[in-house]
Scaffold this motif. Structure first.
Motif: not given
Length: 752
Positions: A133-141, A146-156, A340-344, A487-490
């Motif tokens: 599977x595409x490794x980056x799917x893990x980031x989206x999931x 867990x981090x309650x973020x969603x940058x949208x389908x296009x970003x994903x 941090x609730x804003x910056x995660x 910074x977890x997502x970075x």
């Protein structure tokens, strides 16, 4: 339409008429062959440049089969008991499918003759791009769950497609050094070449002997019907923990003999359970399985019990095997409180209140073993392969023109600007969306790409000759963990770009070598690989998006069918390396600081075995491969010890016993059986999901399908946070502490 255009439309590989003269000028001397004996024995030194490759049949199967493989693998990636179909399945089923199309389609441009080997190779290459599977799917999931973020389908989509295709541009440069030279063997490709050649060769069947295709069909159907027993009716036989059943209330016995513990004596009669994390043991050479067995026994059954029962790093406060995150008192770590609730990103105040992060001792050891495995690969390669590397590298610069390279001159090469355009374009798009959506700063993208570019050639040289690839996942997350702590997502985005871009570059390069061996036109390979990658990544994303929005509690203990063990591992790694960061987690002030010494241990470990081999040639010492020994437990958890023992038992039956005593049967049917079993289980999984699971219909509870765990103490710590022994039956409220059983850490694919 001119004759030339008709030839192109018929799929004659984009070969211009001006190359006809070049084709005719190639002298095919039967005596001329590859200077590499293994290649000369398997790869044909002849070619027919007139065979059509990009036919209508190719387009149909190169679109359909990658979609099918990507959907299956992404769907089962989320499942509590995962399963991965390999391109081997596509290799097998595309052959009769192609033969069928050649028989029923009207002759002409849609059907330019018999289904041929070049079409088959191109379809296989497209399927290879959909493997896993595409490794980056893990980031989206982990963002969504867990981090309650969603940058949208296009970003994903941009994230997934860019990380999957960035390495494609690197492959254009690497082909000159890792594809054209005869010295660059790529041993794994020889297996695929042998299988494809076998399928396209008429089988000499004895009276009453089944063809491979008939054997595949019957075995797949048999496995489909059998899988209803362990997969739905009688799941208890998936893990028969008879030692634990002797006294289910004995905590030590549960930890030693339970399926979520060390798994001593646990027997599995479920193919899906056995191969779900480790892949099929029917296709792994026995010498490699012996090395894995050695590493498994030493690490899981010697080092882990010693560390746990001597209370190393306060081990008894946590389960013996787990990837969950804990506080110092053994309770679950509330990671959201340190964000941090804003910056995660890491909140210093929240971290001070929650305290240092603790992980299970086994989880810690797996990181140390991973460090050792990476450094041992460097030493092992230098000691065992340095002369071969240097000699073959020199040879590759002076003797690249072997027969296979000469035969490939019949086809126009892909212009460099095609690959350069992909590389520059994808890099620019990645810089844009990472900066725009906030995945990470633009300069971090360039640094990750630089790491991938720098390591691609030296790592590729090792893989092309030894079939071993040192992973960059630990190094990349270590580097960015120090540069951008908190910074977890970075962290996970940088790891994915740096590690997967190089990994994809070598995957593409390996497939280019496969096409080189099979004399497939380079432009056709370019199109097939790029198309397969984009199709697979898109299907991966939409399958994940569908499940994330349709399955309540997905990737949490609340959903028993979709626990997403790999995503949980990826999430744990994001907290360890991203939120908490390596300085706090493994730095001088941490109790885990000692695991940094595993880098040194791994670096030194191959040395004595190298000199033992020289002192005692032609003995069992020659078969010891330290990097494989250290990589043995790379899948633990989510794989548990009983997965390994049952996997090794099957491996012994087929790769040792059958290979030695029934060699003809083994060579004819073992690989086919592996693909058939995977296919039967996969079709069962989909049918049972849509027919029953999706409608919350489960088999009635009985002894073989118990409502409660039959060995409940194996996943509990020896000492609960409140002190004393935990009591899963609830008779002692003081001792009771229920942990969410979502055990899951490191994988060879780099989830750590």
């Amino acid at each position: 339409m001119t004759d030339h255009k008709q030839e192109c439309f018929a799929g004659n590989d984009f070969i211009d008429e001006k190359h006809d003269t070049e084709r005719a000028s190639i002298a095919l001397e039967e005596e001329e062959n590859s200077p590499i004996p293994e290649v000369a024995a398997i790869v044909s030194n002849k070619d027919d440049p007139h065979l059509p490759a990009m036919t209508f049949r190719f387009w149909v199967m190169a679109i359909f089969f990658p979609m099918l493989l990507a959907f299956f693998n992404q769907f089962f990636w989320f499942r509590t008991n995962p399963l991965f179909l390999t391109p081997l399945v596509i290799q097998l089923i595309s052959y009769p499918f192609g033969k069928f199309m050649a028989r029923v389609l009207p002759a002409g441009s849609l059907n330019p003759g018999p289904f041929n080997i070049k079409e088959h190779v191109l379809i296989t290459m497209a399927a290879n791009c959909a493997n896993g599977v595409a490794y980056a799917v893990d980031i989206t999931v982990i963002q969504k769950v867990f981090y309650e973020q969603d940058f949208g389908l296009m970003a994903n989509w941009l994230l997934i497609i860019s990380t999957q295709t960035l390495g494609f541009g690197m492959a254009g440069v690497l082909r000159r050094y890792l594809v054209y030279p005869a010295a660059m063997i790529w041993p794994a490709n020889l297996v695929q070449v042998a299988l494809i050649n076998t399928l396209h060769k008429d089988e000499d069947l004895l009276p009453g002997q089944w063809s491979r295709f008939r054997f595949f069909c019957i075995t797949a159907i048999a496995m489909f019907f059998y899988q209803w027993i362990p997969g739905y009716i009688f799941p208890a036989i998936s893990a028969i923990a008879w030692i634990c059943w002797i006294n289910p209330k004995s905590h030590i016995l549960a930890q030693l003999g339970g399926p979520k513990g060390l798994g001593l004596g646990v027997i599995s009669l479920d193919w899906n359970t056995i191969v779900g994390y480790l892949g099929s043991p029917l296709v792994v050479p026995w010498w490699a399985q012996v090395n894995m067995a050695l590493g498994f026994f030493i690490i899981a059954w010697v080092m882990v019990p010693i560390a746990y029962y001597t209370n190393l790093w306060e081990a008894k406060r946590y389960p013996i095997i787990s990837s969950l995150l804990f506080r110092t008192d053994g309770d679950s770590y509330a990671f959201k409180k340190v964000l941090d609730p804003e910056t995660k990103s890491l909140s210093q105040e929240g971290y001070a209140n929650e305290g240092p992060l603790r992980i299970a001792t086994f989880f810690t050891l797996t990181y140390g073993i991973g460090f050792a495995g990476l450094s041992s690969m460097i030493t092992h390669t230098w000691l065992y392969h340095r002369h071969k590397l240097v000699a073959q590298w020199k040879q590759s610069r002076t003797q690249a023109e072997d027969i296979h390279h000469k035969l490939m001159q019949a086809y126009p090469e892909v212009p460099d600007w095609w690959y350069a355009s992909v590389f520059v374009g994808v890099t620019a798009i990645t810089v844009f969306y990472c900066q725009f959506y906030g995945y990470m700063p633009w300069w971090a993208v360039l640094l990750a790409v630089l790491l991938a570019v720098v390591f691609a050639l030296p790592v590729g040289l090792i893989q092309a000759l030894t079939n071993q690839q040192p992973g960059l996942n630990i190094i990349t997350e270590y580097v960015i963990g120090y540069i951008l702590p908190g910074d977890a997502i970075a962290n996970v985005t940088f790891k994915t770009l740096g590690y997967i871009s190089m990994n994809q570059a070598l995957l593409f390069t390996s497939d280019l070598k496969l096409g080189h061996y099979m004399k497939v036109p380079p432009k056709a390979m370019f199109i097939s690989q790029l198309m397969g990658t984009v199709i697979a990544g898109t299907v991966n994303l939409f399958t994940a998006h569908w499940l994330l929005n349709s399955q309540p509690g997905i990737c949490t203990p609340a959903n028993k069918d979709f626990r997403c063990h790999f995503a949980n591992t990826f999430f744990s790694a994001s907290v360890i390396w991203g939120v908490i960061a390596p300085d706090l987690m493994f730095g001088p002030t941490s109790i885990y600081n000692a695991i940094n010494y595993f880098f040194i241990i791994g670096f030194l470990l191959p040395i004595p075995f190298y000199y033992l081999k020289r002192a005692f040639p032609n003995t069992w010492v020659e078969n010891i491969h330290i990097p494989i020994v250290l990589a043995a437990t790379g899948m633990m958890p989510p794989a548990m010890p009983y997965h390994y023992t049952n996997w090794l038992a099957l491996g012994f039956c087929f790769q040792f016993f059958a290979r030695r005593y029934y060699p003809e049967w083994h060579l004819r049917y073992t690989y086919v059986m592996s693909a058939a079993f995977d296919s039967g289980v996969a079709f069962f999984g989909l049918l049972s999901f849509f027919a029953f699971t999706m409608h919350d219909k489960y088999f009635p509870t009985w002894w073989g399908n118990p409502a409660k765990e039959m060995c409940p103490l194996d996943a509990y710590p020896l000492m609960s946070p409140k002190g004393g022994m935990p009591d899963p039956w609830g008779t002692s409220e003081e001792g009771m502490h229920v942990f969410p059983i979502a055990y899951v850490p490191p994988t060879i694919a780099g989830n750590k």
